[in-house]
Design a protein around this motif. Structure first.
Motif, short mmCIF file in Angstrom:
data_model
loop_
_atom_site.label_atom_id
_atom_site.label_comp_id
_atom_site.label_asym_id
_atom_site.label_seq_id
_atom_site.Cartn_x
_atom_site.Cartn_y
_atom_site.Cartn_z
N THR A 1 -8.53 10.19 -1.85
CA THR A 1 -9.48 9.50 -0.98
C THR A 1 -9.36 7.98 -1.14
OG1 THR A 1 -10.99 11.36 -1.14
CG2 THR A 1 -11.90 9.30 -0.35
N GLN A 2 -9.07 7.53 -2.36
CA GLN A 2 -9.01 6.09 -2.62
C GLN A 2 -7.86 5.42 -1.89
OE1 GLN A 2 -9.45 4.93 -6.74
NE2 GLN A 2 -10.70 6.72 -7.20
N SER A 3 -6.77 6.12 -1.64
CA SER A 3 -5.62 5.53 -0.96
C SER A 3 -5.57 5.85 0.53
CB SER A 3 -4.32 5.99 -1.62
OG SER A 3 -4.21 7.40 -1.59
N PHE A 4 -6.45 6.74 0.99
CA PHE A 4 -6.40 7.19 2.39
C PHE A 4 -6.60 6.05 3.37
CE2 PHE A 4 -8.69 8.66 6.18
CZ PHE A 4 -7.73 9.50 6.72
N MET A 5 -7.60 5.18 3.11
CA MET A 5 -7.90 4.10 4.03
C MET A 5 -6.74 3.10 4.14
SD MET A 5 -10.74 4.71 5.46
CE MET A 5 -11.08 3.11 6.20
N GLY A 6 -5.99 2.95 3.05
CA GLY A 6 -4.82 2.08 3.10
C GLY A 6 -3.77 2.59 4.06
N TYR A 7 -3.48 3.88 3.98
CA TYR A 7 -2.51 4.48 4.91
C TYR A 7 -3.02 4.41 6.35
CZ TYR A 7 -0.17 6.46 0.81
OH TYR A 7 0.49 6.63 -0.38
N LEU A 8 -4.31 4.66 6.52
CA LEU A 8 -4.88 4.64 7.87
C LEU A 8 -4.78 3.24 8.49
CD1 LEU A 8 -6.32 6.35 10.00
CD2 LEU A 8 -8.50 5.65 8.98
N SER A 9 -5.00 2.21 7.68
CA SER A 9 -4.90 0.85 8.20
C SER A 9 -3.45 0.52 8.57
CB SER A 9 -5.42 -0.14 7.16
OG SER A 9 -4.66 -0.09 5.96
N LEU A 10 -2.48 0.98 7.78
CA LEU A 10 -1.07 0.78 8.14
C LEU A 10 -0.74 1.48 9.45
CD1 LEU A 10 0.73 1.32 4.69
CD2 LEU A 10 0.46 -0.84 5.90
N ALA A 11 -1.24 2.70 9.61
CA ALA A 11 -0.97 3.46 10.83
C ALA A 11 -1.55 2.77 12.05
CB ALA A 11 -1.53 4.87 10.69
N ILE A 12 -2.76 2.25 11.93
CA ILE A 12 -3.41 1.63 13.08
C ILE A 12 -2.70 0.33 13.47
CG2 ILE A 12 -5.53 0.49 13.84
CD1 ILE A 12 -7.08 2.51 12.14
N VAL A 13 -2.45 -0.53 12.51
CA VAL A 13 -1.87 -1.85 12.81
C VAL A 13 -0.41 -1.74 13.24
CG1 VAL A 13 -1.30 -4.12 11.88
CG2 VAL A 13 -3.48 -3.04 11.29
N TYR A 14 0.42 -1.16 12.37
CA TYR A 14 1.86 -1.12 12.67
C TYR A 14 2.19 -0.04 13.71
CZ TYR A 14 2.35 -4.33 8.80
OH TYR A 14 2.25 -5.43 7.98
N GLY A 15 1.39 1.04 13.74
CA GLY A 15 1.57 2.01 14.81
C GLY A 15 1.25 1.41 16.17
N GLY A 16 0.20 0.56 16.21
CA GLY A 16 -0.13 -0.13 17.46
C GLY A 16 0.97 -1.08 17.90
N ILE A 17 1.59 -1.76 16.93
CA ILE A 17 2.71 -2.66 17.26
C ILE A 17 3.88 -1.87 17.84
CG2 ILE A 17 4.42 -4.24 16.30
CD1 ILE A 17 2.33 -5.12 14.28
N MET A 18 4.15 -0.70 17.25
CA MET A 18 5.24 0.12 17.76
C MET A 18 4.95 0.64 19.17
SD MET A 18 6.88 2.39 14.70
CE MET A 18 8.04 3.02 15.89
N LEU A 19 3.71 1.03 19.42
CA LEU A 19 3.35 1.50 20.76
C LEU A 19 3.50 0.38 21.78
CD1 LEU A 19 0.20 3.71 20.05
CD2 LEU A 19 2.50 4.49 20.71
N TYR A 20 3.20 -0.85 21.37
CA TYR A 20 3.33 -1.98 22.28
C TYR A 20 4.80 -2.31 22.56
CZ TYR A 20 3.06 -6.78 24.01
OH TYR A 20 3.22 -7.92 24.75
N ARG A 21 5.62 -2.27 21.52
CA ARG A 21 7.04 -2.61 21.67
C ARG A 21 7.86 -1.47 22.24
NH1 ARG A 21 8.60 -5.69 16.00
NH2 ARG A 21 7.28 -7.56 16.29
N ARG A 22 7.47 -0.23 21.93
CA ARG A 22 8.21 0.97 22.34
C ARG A 22 9.70 0.88 21.97
NH1 ARG A 22 5.19 4.21 25.55
NH2 ARG A 22 3.30 3.30 26.46
N PRO A 23 9.98 0.65 20.68
CA PRO A 23 11.39 0.56 20.28
C PRO A 23 12.01 1.94 20.09
CG PRO A 23 10.02 0.27 18.37
CD PRO A 23 9.08 0.46 19.53
N ALA A 24 13.34 1.99 20.04
CA ALA A 24 14.03 3.24 19.72
C ALA A 24 13.90 3.51 18.22
CB ALA A 24 15.50 3.13 20.10
N ILE A 25 13.55 4.74 17.87
CA ILE A 25 13.39 5.11 16.46
C ILE A 25 14.77 5.18 15.81
CG2 ILE A 25 12.41 6.77 14.85
CD1 ILE A 25 10.39 5.32 16.63
N LYS A 26 14.94 4.45 14.72
CA LYS A 26 16.26 4.33 14.09
C LYS A 26 16.51 5.40 13.02
CE LYS A 26 16.48 -0.65 14.86
NZ LYS A 26 16.65 -1.99 14.24
N VAL A 27 15.46 5.98 12.48
CA VAL A 27 15.60 6.98 11.41
C VAL A 27 14.81 8.22 11.80
CG1 VAL A 27 15.23 7.48 8.96
CG2 VAL A 27 15.87 5.18 9.67
#
Length: 345
Positions: free
Chosen positions: A48-74
């Motif tokens: 539980t202590q690390s969950f919010m950290g992962y969620l914040s990464l998903a929201i911020v950088y996931g949002g950037i990826m959705l905006y850019r719509r790049p090709a997934i390299k891996v």
């Protein structure tokens, strides 16, 4: 003999790396201190202590990826495996705070460095000279001293810190977590240099949040329902989210620009911050073996971090290029074979 070239050190890239490294070191100390304080409140919810950290990464950088719509390299399952290992590493280390001291945990994290050397030698085919091997041996001696000081913890009993009922178990948990951290560091170094940093952080956050949510529902749901969270613990928990977000983001930047060596060396100072916190925040004595272990580990890390010649940097670059070529060949191999089969003869 290793000659220290001060002029070479006075570069913008190195100075920026040193600055980022110290920010990461302070963040690492803050995260460890916060996790230790939550454990002192009697809350047993490591994932539980690390969950919010992962969620914040998903929201911020996931949002950037959705905006850019790049090709997934891996391939996505590589990030899933990385996130799973990272979640379990965090789980083990946070769990260790209920069994051993924060200072032991910060020092035993150094075990990740020899593990990184072994993993890069086996999987990335990186060759190390005798100076690097000597640094690993000295670092390992420092780890042994920490474990030995916890086995003989009677002299430190009654100092006021909740060291847990089983410091040896806590030390073993940290060593296991540090080994998993080494796997993550080697994987992240390869991915951030050969794929995309935004992609790495986005998928690490997405899959880390998913794995964490599943693990919380299985292991910690009953604990969360039965545990009364004091106001101080809630504030500490909420403070972990931005700290973890900044930590993962800056680690990716530092590894991309200066490499894992600078990252590992920067984390060394977090041990010193941990000792200062233990002295001034907990108002207690620190066993003399901790200082000896810290000095020994510091010497080993400095020797490990010393670059003997420029050929080593060139060799590491060639290894990275070769590994990247293998990944690209593996991903494009199928379409290439189809093109060759369908080509006219």
């Amino acid at each position: 003999m290793v000659c220290f070239n001060f002029n070479k050190m006075k570069t913008k890239k190195t100075l920026i790396g040193l600055g980022l490294g110290q920010i990461i070191s302070l963040l690492s100390t803050f995260i460890a201190f916060t996790a230790s304080e939550i454990a002192r409140k009697g809350i047993n919810a490591p994932t539980t202590q690390s969950f919010m950290g992962y969620l914040s990464l998903a929201i911020v950088y996931g949002g950037i990826m959705l905006y850019r719509r790049p090709a997934i390299k891996v391939k996505w399952y590589n990030y899933l495996l990385l996130a799973f290992v990272d979640v379990e590493a965090n789980f083990l280390v946070v769990k260790a705070f209920q069994n051993t001291s924060m200072t032991s945990i910060m020092l035993l994290d150094c075990w990740a460095i020899p593990c990184v050397l072994i993993l890069t030698r086996v999987f990335l085919k990186t060759k190390y000279r005798m100076m690097k091997i000597s640094g690993v041996v000295i670092c390992f001696l420092g780890v042994v001293m920490v474990v030995f000081s916890d086995v003989h913890s009677g002299d430190r009993a009654g100092n006021g810190v909740n060291r847990g009922s089983n410091p040896v178990k806590g030390d073993l948990l940290v060593l296991a977590g540090a080994t998993l951290y080494a796997v993550c560091n080697v994987s992240e170094e390869f991915l951030v240099k050969n794929a995309d940093m935004i992609e790495l952080l986005a998928f690490l956050g997405i899959f880390g949040a998913i794995v964490g949510a599943v693990q919380i529902s299985i292991l910690e749901r009953g604990v969360l329902k039965a545990t009364h969270w004091p106001t101080e613990a809630i504030l500490l928990y909420l403070g972990l989210a931005p700290a973890l977000f900044l930590y993962y983001s800056l680690v990716a930047v530092l590894i991309q620009t200066n490499g894992a060596t600078m990252f590992n060396l920067s984390l060394l100072t977090s041990d010193m911050w941990a000792v200062l916190i233990r002295i001034f925040a907990y108002h207690e004595k620190v066993d003399w073996l901790y200082y000896l272990a810290f000095a020994t580990t510091a010497i080993g890390l400095i020797i490990y971090s010393t670059k003997e010649k420029d050929q080593e940097e060139q060799r590491d670059g060639e290894v990275a290029s070769e590994q990247r070529k293998k990944v690209l060949d593996a991903e494009d191999g199928e379409s290439l074979r189809d093109s060759l089969i369908g080509a006219p003869t």
